[in-house]
Write a protein that holds these residues in place. Structure first.
Motif, mmCIF file in Angstrom:
data_model
loop_
_atom_site.group_PDB
_atom_site.id
_atom_site.type_symbol
_atom_site.label_atom_id
_atom_site.label_comp_id
_atom_site.label_asym_id
_atom_site.label_seq_id
_atom_site.Cartn_x
_atom_site.Cartn_y
_atom_site.Cartn_z
ATOM 1 N N VAL A 1 0.824 -1.215 0.000
ATOM 2 C CA VAL A 1 0.000 0.000 0.000
ATOM 3 C C VAL A 1 0.861 1.269 0.000
ATOM 4 N N PRO A 2 1.910 1.349 0.816
ATOM 5 C CA PRO A 2 2.712 2.579 0.792
ATOM 6 C C PRO A 2 3.381 2.861 -0.562
ATOM 7 N N ARG A 3 3.503 1.845 -1.427
ATOM 8 C CA ARG A 3 4.119 2.052 -2.757
ATOM 9 C C ARG A 3 3.146 2.638 -3.757
ATOM 10 N N ASP A 4 1.838 2.576 -3.468
ATOM 11 C CA ASP A 4 0.842 3.092 -4.403
ATOM 12 C C ASP A 4 1.138 4.552 -4.728
ATOM 13 N N GLY A 5 1.234 4.849 -6.000
ATOM 14 C CA GLY A 5 1.471 6.218 -6.440
ATOM 15 C C GLY A 5 2.927 6.647 -6.427
ATOM 16 N N VAL A 6 3.820 5.783 -5.985
ATOM 17 C CA VAL A 6 5.243 6.108 -5.967
ATOM 18 C C VAL A 6 5.875 5.525 -7.230
ATOM 19 N N ALA A 7 6.588 6.353 -7.959
ATOM 20 C CA ALA A 7 7.173 5.925 -9.236
ATOM 21 C C ALA A 7 8.269 4.887 -9.016
ATOM 22 N N PRO A 8 8.157 3.722 -9.712
ATOM 23 C CA PRO A 8 9.217 2.705 -9.610
ATOM 24 C C PRO A 8 10.567 3.276 -10.021
ATOM 25 N N THR B 1 12.498 5.171 -8.263
ATOM 26 C CA THR B 1 12.871 6.365 -7.512
ATOM 27 C C THR B 1 13.428 5.963 -6.151
ATOM 28 N N PRO B 2 14.203 6.850 -5.533
ATOM 29 C CA PRO B 2 14.717 6.536 -4.188
ATOM 30 C C PRO B 2 13.583 6.255 -3.189
ATOM 31 N N GLU B 3 12.480 6.992 -3.284
ATOM 32 C CA GLU B 3 11.353 6.765 -2.376
ATOM 33 C C GLU B 3 10.773 5.364 -2.561
ATOM 34 N N TYR B 4 10.621 4.958 -3.821
ATOM 35 C CA TYR B 4 10.090 3.628 -4.124
ATOM 36 C C TYR B 4 11.011 2.561 -3.543
#
Length: 143
Positions: free
Chosen positions: A34-41, A43-46
């Motif tokens: 769920v926390p990955r939803d909307g995070v671009a693959p 990327t450092p955040e992903y």
């Protein structure tokens, strides 16, 4: 005792929960993705969220209330859910890993009869290819 190629088999044992007992793992994967939803693959955040998810999954692996993977811990075999069914009326049987079950759940690419048809038509390589395709379509899955 008869040689293995001549043994009579009267029943087959199978995982008791609708062919495959992967639901605790599927639930854990859904919760941590769920926390990955909307995070671009890519990327450092992903990657940060993905690494956190992997840690959460590993913490639940082979634990009471979690899910069991035999490759990591042979004690997992004691947690297997099994049943049996007479061979009469069965048209096919396959021995599969929990990884194959991912094209049924969570990916929903096919159902269990569909997995058997894939095996019949394309063999194990075709089934593995479908799993890898589903993983790629989902952003690579959490491995």
């Amino acid at each position: 005792m008869e040689p293995p190629d001549r043994m009579r088999i009267s029943s087959v044992r199978f995982p008791a929960q609708s062919y495959c007992s992967t639901e605790p793992e599927v639930t854990a994967r859904r919760e941590c993705s769920v926390p990955r939803d909307g995070v671009a693959p890519g990327t450092p955040e992903y990657e940060r969220v993905r690494a956190s998810c992997v840690s959460v999954l590993r913490a639940r692996r082979n634990q009471p209330g979690g899910y069991w993977i035999a490759k990591d811990d042979p004690r997992a075999a004691r947690q297997a859910l099994t049943g049996s069914r007479p061979l009469a009326g069965l048209s096919a049987v396959a021995l599969l890993s929990n990884g194959v079950g991912r094209i049924v759940s969570p990916y929903g690419q096919t159902d269990w009869p569909g997995v058997l048809e894939l095996l019949r038509v394309g063999g194990p390589a075709q089934v593995i290819a479908r799993v890898r395709q589903a993983e790629a379509q989902s952003g690579g899955g959490v491995r």
